[in-house]
Design a protein around this motif. Sequence first.
Motif, PDB file in Angstrom:
ATOM      1  N   VAL A   1       0.801  -1.070   0.007  1.00  0.00           N
ATOM      2  CA  VAL A   1      -0.032   0.009   0.155  1.00  0.00           C
ATOM      3  C   VAL A   1       0.714   1.417  -0.108  1.00  0.00           C
TER       4      VAL A   1
ATOM      5  N   ILE B   1     -10.599   9.490  -2.553  1.00  0.00           N
ATOM      6  CA  ILE B   1     -11.062   7.842  -2.128  1.00  0.00           C
ATOM      7  C   ILE B   1      -9.773   7.511  -1.337  1.00  0.00           C
TER       8      ILE B   1
ATOM      9  N   VAL C   1      -6.604   5.322   0.001  1.00  0.00           N
ATOM     10  CA  VAL C   1      -6.166   4.030  -0.332  1.00  0.00           C
ATOM     11  C   VAL C   1      -6.584   3.539  -1.743  1.00  0.00           C
ATOM     12  N   VAL C   2      -7.961   3.190  -2.066  1.00  0.00           N
ATOM     13  CA  VAL C   2      -8.423   2.623  -2.912  1.00  0.00           C
ATOM     14  C   VAL C   2      -8.369   3.704  -4.256  1.00  0.00           C
ATOM     15  N   GLY C   3      -8.443   4.895  -3.788  1.00  0.00           N
ATOM     16  CA  GLY C   3      -8.504   5.697  -4.877  1.00  0.00           C
ATOM     17  C   GLY C   3      -7.045   5.802  -5.679  1.00  0.00           C
TER      18      GLY C   3
ATOM     19  N   PHE D   1      -5.132   3.339  -6.451  1.00  0.00           N
ATOM     20  CA  PHE D   1      -5.178   2.207  -7.498  1.00  0.00           C
ATOM     21  C   PHE D   1      -6.302   2.691  -8.841  1.00  0.00           C
ATOM     22  N   LEU D   2      -7.355   3.066  -8.082  1.00  0.00           N
ATOM     23  CA  LEU D   2      -8.491   3.451  -9.293  1.00  0.00           C
ATOM     24  C   LEU D   2      -7.996   4.605  -9.985  1.00  0.00           C
TER      25      LEU D   2
END
Length: 160
Positions: free
Chosen positions: A22, A97, A99-101, A103-104
Amino acid sequence: MSPVAEVLVGLVILVGLIGVVVPILPGTLLVFGAILVWAIMTGGATAWTVFALSTLALVVTGIVKYTWPGKRMKSGGVPNLSVVVGGVVGIIGFFVIPVVGLFLGFIVGTYFAELARLRRYDIAWSSTLHAVKAVGLSMLVELFGALIAAGLWLGAVAFT
């Protein structure tokens, strides 16, 4: 070094390993720094040998991390500009967003950069997948080096 201090070093190494996967934290630097602090505090040939071997593992995988995936992206026809756009959108996405943002955002940014360049949805998506695979490979290589360093440290702590 006291057992409590060794546990703290181990926790920093664990946080570093998480930071490799991460990419919020400087994972490799945390692993390197924790092992350096341990070697300084512990002293002796074993500690410095572990530090030297850990440093070697981190440096070698650091070099491979940047060369191997880059060659794969070039062979897949993905230009650096698309990856940079993906990275910038990923950083923005991280704040939108957490953490997830990251990657996205990387996927979306790379896709739209490739779409603007190639003007075809299917080819742009194929290039995006190439870039995502290359970044994933880079992350795995870095994790491999950090795990080798952590394993060397853990072995030295357990057997000394």
